[in-house]
Design an enzyme around this catalytic site. Structure first.
Site, PDB file in Angstrom:
ATOM      1  N   ASP A  89       5.713  -6.925  -4.490  1.00  0.00           N
ATOM      2  CA  ASP A  89       6.395  -5.634  -5.173  1.00  0.00           C
ATOM      3  C   ASP A  89       6.069  -4.420  -4.287  1.00  0.00           C
ATOM      4  O   ASP A  89       5.053  -4.277  -3.594  1.00  0.00           O
ATOM      5  CB  ASP A  89       5.753  -5.604  -6.559  1.00  0.00           C
ATOM      6  N   GLU A 159       1.069  -5.444  -8.294  1.00  0.00           N
ATOM      7  CA  GLU A 159       0.040  -4.588  -7.436  1.00  0.00           C
ATOM      8  C   GLU A 159       0.458  -3.358  -7.736  1.00  0.00           C
ATOM      9  O   GLU A 159      -0.665  -2.594  -8.014  1.00  0.00           O
ATOM     10  CB  GLU A 159      -0.040  -5.190  -6.022  1.00  0.00           C
TER      11      GLU A 159
END
Length: 178
Positions: A89, A159
Site C-alpha cells: 500500500d 502499513e
C-alpha cells in the site's frame, strides 16, 4: 535454468525488470481510501509466482487488506529462515498539483542526485520498489543455486494506515511465518 552470474543476469534483464516494476507502480493501492488494494495483492502474488516463489493471499477478515505470503525453501536443507516484511500500500497522491506527472504513472528522470535516472511515482521507493528488489534478488539467487536458507515474505496492505491487523495476523500465522 541455472544462472552462473546473478549480477550479469540482472544487468542483461534490466529493461524487463524496470518494465515489470513500472507495472506494479501503475496499480494504485491506497489503503487510506481502500483504492486498488485487492488488485494490488493479486498483482504481488503474480510477481512472486512468476519469480519462482510459491505464494498465497491470506485474509484475516473479509474487509481487511490481505497479506501476500510467499516462500522458497532452500534445497540445501538449512533450517535457518529469513522473513522479509514489506507492504504494497502507498500514501494518497494528494496534493495532486505537486506532481510533475500523474502519481501512478512512473517516469524515469535524471537529476543531480540520480544522474543515470531514477523512477519517480507514488510507491517507487516506499515500498513497491524495495519489495520488488527483494523478490527479484531472490529470483536471481534461486536461479543461480545460491540460496542457502529458507526465505519467506509477508507483504501487507495496511502499513500506511497503521497496520491495525498485523498483530492478530502474526498470532494466527505464527507457525507459517516461523
Amino acid at each position: 535454468m541455472i544462472i552462473l552470474n546473478p549480477l550479469k543476469h540482472i544487468d542483461s534483464n534490466m529493461k524487463n525488470l524496470v518494465s515489470d516494476l513500472q507495472t506494479l507502480i501503475r496499480q494504485p493501492s491506497v489503503s487510506a481510501k481502500n483504492e486498488g488494494i485487492q488488485e494490488c495483492a493479486k498483482l504481488v502474488k503474480k510477481i512472486l509466482n512468476t519469480s519462482g516463489i510459491s505464494s498465497e493471499i491470506l485474509r484475516l477478515k473479509e474487509n481487511v487488506a490481505p497479506i501476500v505470503y510467499g516462500e522458497v525453501i532452500s534445497k540445501k536443507n538449512n533450517s535457518k529462515t529469513l522473513l522479509f516484511y514489506n507492504h504494497y500500500d502507498v500514501q494518497p497522491a494528494d496534493p495532486l498539483e505537486l506532481w510533475d506527472s500523474p502519481a501512478f504513472e512512473p517516469v524515469i528522470k535524471k537529476t543531480t542526485l540520480h544522474p543515470e535516472g531514477a523512477i519517480f511515482a507514488r510507491g517507487a521507493c516506499d515500498d513497491k520498489g524495495q519489495m520488488f528488489m527483494h523478490i527479484k534478488a531472490l529470483e536471481a539467487m534461486v536461479q543461480s543455486d545460491a540460496l542457502h536458507c529458507n526465505i519467506k515474505f509477508m507483504i501487507e496492505g495496511e502499513e500506511e494506515v497503521g497496520s491495525a491487523h498485523l498483530e492478530p495476523f502474526l498470532e494466527k500465522h505464527r507457525e507459517k511465518l516461523a
